[in-house]
Design a protein around this motif. Structure first.
Motif, mmCIF file in Angstrom:
data_model
loop_
_atom_site.group_PDB
_atom_site.id
_atom_site.type_symbol
_atom_site.label_atom_id
_atom_site.label_comp_id
_atom_site.label_asym_id
_atom_site.label_seq_id
_atom_site.Cartn_x
_atom_site.Cartn_y
_atom_site.Cartn_z
ATOM 1 N N ALA A 1 0.420 -1.262 0.348
ATOM 2 C CA ALA A 1 -0.242 -0.388 0.255
ATOM 3 C C ALA A 1 0.768 1.521 -0.229
ATOM 4 C CB ALA A 1 -0.949 0.378 0.889
ATOM 5 N N ALA A 2 1.818 1.335 0.767
ATOM 6 C CA ALA A 2 2.810 2.481 0.927
ATOM 7 C C ALA A 2 3.661 2.450 -0.823
ATOM 8 C CB ALA A 2 3.829 2.311 2.213
ATOM 9 N N ALA A 3 4.092 1.513 -0.918
ATOM 10 C CA ALA A 3 5.072 1.585 -2.399
ATOM 11 C C ALA A 3 3.984 2.220 -2.604
ATOM 12 C CB ALA A 3 5.188 0.346 -2.503
ATOM 13 N N THR A 4 2.484 1.552 -3.888
ATOM 14 C CA THR A 4 2.032 1.620 -5.041
ATOM 15 C C THR A 4 1.635 3.503 -4.599
ATOM 16 O OG1 THR A 4 0.662 -0.855 -4.322
ATOM 17 C CG2 THR A 4 -0.530 1.717 -5.446
ATOM 18 N N ARG A 5 1.421 3.745 -2.975
ATOM 19 C CA ARG A 5 0.302 5.387 -3.102
ATOM 20 C C ARG A 5 2.304 6.033 -3.522
ATOM 21 N NH1 ARG A 5 1.617 7.775 1.201
ATOM 22 N NH2 ARG A 5 2.045 6.531 2.406
ATOM 23 N N LEU A 6 2.913 6.064 -3.266
ATOM 24 C CA LEU A 6 4.894 6.507 -3.036
ATOM 25 C C LEU A 6 4.957 6.515 -4.939
ATOM 26 C CD1 LEU A 6 6.901 5.485 0.088
ATOM 27 C CD2 LEU A 6 5.509 7.782 -0.932
ATOM 28 N N PHE A 7 4.389 5.304 -5.348
ATOM 29 C CA PHE A 7 5.250 5.109 -7.290
ATOM 30 C C PHE A 7 4.550 6.102 -7.204
ATOM 31 C CE2 PHE A 7 6.788 0.372 -6.206
ATOM 32 C CZ PHE A 7 8.056 0.937 -5.105
ATOM 33 N N ALA A 8 2.693 6.401 -7.310
ATOM 34 C CA ALA A 8 1.794 6.748 -7.718
ATOM 35 C C ALA A 8 2.351 8.236 -7.744
ATOM 36 C CB ALA A 8 0.805 6.741 -7.652
ATOM 37 N N GLU A 9 2.522 8.670 -6.897
ATOM 38 C CA GLU A 9 2.513 10.195 -6.665
ATOM 39 C C GLU A 9 4.122 11.051 -7.072
ATOM 40 O OE1 GLU A 9 2.383 10.684 -2.082
ATOM 41 O OE2 GLU A 9 0.612 9.964 -2.212
ATOM 42 N N ARG A 10 5.140 10.393 -6.721
ATOM 43 C CA ARG A 10 6.581 10.356 -6.722
ATOM 44 C C ARG A 10 7.278 9.762 -7.798
ATOM 45 N NH1 ARG A 10 9.092 10.337 -1.400
ATOM 46 N NH2 ARG A 10 7.216 11.345 0.066
ATOM 47 N N GLY A 11 6.798 8.023 -8.601
ATOM 48 C CA GLY A 11 7.760 7.522 -9.362
ATOM 49 C C GLY A 11 7.888 6.403 -8.664
ATOM 50 N N ASP B 1 11.339 5.533 -9.846
ATOM 51 C CA ASP B 1 12.681 6.084 -9.344
ATOM 52 C C ASP B 1 13.154 6.880 -8.658
ATOM 53 O OD1 ASP B 1 11.452 7.610 -11.232
ATOM 54 O OD2 ASP B 1 12.520 8.124 -12.576
ATOM 55 N N ARG B 2 12.354 7.393 -8.638
ATOM 56 C CA ARG B 2 12.176 8.592 -7.560
ATOM 57 C C ARG B 2 11.585 8.565 -5.993
ATOM 58 N NH1 ARG B 2 10.350 11.057 -12.075
ATOM 59 N NH2 ARG B 2 8.383 11.151 -11.230
ATOM 60 N N THR B 3 11.650 7.299 -5.470
ATOM 61 C CA THR B 3 11.242 6.739 -4.496
ATOM 62 C C THR B 3 11.846 5.682 -3.779
ATOM 63 O OG1 THR B 3 8.362 6.891 -5.121
ATOM 64 C CG2 THR B 3 8.882 5.110 -3.132
ATOM 65 N N SER B 4 12.495 6.341 -2.487
ATOM 66 C CA SER B 4 13.438 5.057 -2.387
ATOM 67 C C SER B 4 12.727 4.554 -1.175
ATOM 68 C CB SER B 4 14.807 5.961 -1.253
ATOM 69 O OG SER B 4 14.002 6.268 -0.248
ATOM 70 N N VAL B 5 14.293 3.817 -1.406
ATOM 71 C CA VAL B 5 13.152 1.839 -0.211
ATOM 72 C C VAL B 5 12.753 2.821 1.763
ATOM 73 C CG1 VAL B 5 13.675 0.096 0.895
ATOM 74 C CG2 VAL B 5 14.178 0.558 -1.495
ATOM 75 N N GLN B 6 13.631 3.385 1.729
ATOM 76 C CA GLN B 6 14.158 4.479 3.037
ATOM 77 C C GLN B 6 11.915 5.053 3.430
ATOM 78 O OE1 GLN B 6 15.545 3.302 5.802
ATOM 79 N NE2 GLN B 6 14.244 4.868 6.991
ATOM 80 N N GLU B 7 11.791 5.294 2.296
ATOM 81 C CA GLU B 7 10.652 6.609 1.909
ATOM 82 C C GLU B 7 9.633 5.495 1.887
ATOM 83 O OE1 GLU B 7 11.661 10.368 -0.360
ATOM 84 O OE2 GLU B 7 11.239 8.593 -1.245
ATOM 85 N N ILE B 8 9.703 4.093 1.810
ATOM 86 C CA ILE B 8 8.991 3.083 2.150
ATOM 87 C C ILE B 8 8.342 2.772 3.133
ATOM 88 C CG2 ILE B 8 7.701 1.099 0.846
ATOM 89 C CD1 ILE B 8 9.407 1.508 -1.907
#
Length: 198
Positions: free
Chosen positions: A19-29, A31-38
């Protein structure tokens, strides 16, 4: 087998990560999402992510694979139903539209980010998608063989026509717009069946 730990609300860690990855990938892309942010968004450690998913790339693959698994199960149920082929195809054609709209972020992430997958993972995903398309095409061919559908257009082209529309949904469909998901699904399924009328 490792026990799936949950948060206070009972959500299993893999689902929280997805769920976190999907939201972040959708918002930022992707390649611009780090593992730490997830892991911060999911409220877990990096160790938890690497326990359930070997890498960020594995998360990307699973974002798409889970929707495809759902759609494959539903398509198999429609295809195996004891109904006329026209009803089974129409139900399957509408369902893939609704389930894509219900998972619009996943679809949009995947088509934007598929090129980030390794050749091996890309091959796996393409094979799963091909299996889905082949089962769908088999319904078209069944109707063509029995004379219910026209054979004027090759079945491959009919399938590509419908899925071109489905894959394009993430570029224009907006929740809260003038058409509800089921209305879009009904229109696209009707277009497909009109194209197959003898």
């Amino acid at each position: 087998m490792a026990r799936t730990t949950t948060d206070g609300g009972g959500t299993p860690v893999p689902q929280r990560l997805l769920a976190a990855a999907t939201r972040l990938f959708a918002e930022r892309g992707y390649d611009r999402t780090s593992v730490q942010e997830i892991v911060e968004a999911a409220g877990v450690t990096k160790g938890a992510l690497y326990h359930y998913f070997g890498s960020k790339e594995d998360l990307l693959q699973e974002v798409y694979a889970r929707v495809l698994r759902l759609q494959q199960e539903r398509l198999d149920a429609f295809a195996d139903a004891d109904e006329p082929v026209e009803q089974r195809l129409r139900a399957a054609a509408a369902d893939v539209v609704v389930t894509t709209i219900d998972n619009l972020d996943d679809a949009s992430i995947f088509f934007r980010s598929m090129h980030h997958l390794s050749p091996e993972k890309n091959k796996q995903v393409r094979a799963e998608r091909r299996r889905y398309h082949e089962r769908f095409r088999a319904l078209v061919e069944e109707g063509q063989r029995s004379g219910v559908f026209s054979t004027a257009t090759p079945s491959d082209l009919v399938v590509d026509y419908h899925f071109g529309s489905v894959h394009h949904l993430s570029t224009w469909y907006r929740p809260g717009g003038p058409l509800a998901p089921q209305e879009v699904a009904d229109h696209l399924a009707d277009l497909l069946l009109r194209a197959l009328r003898p």
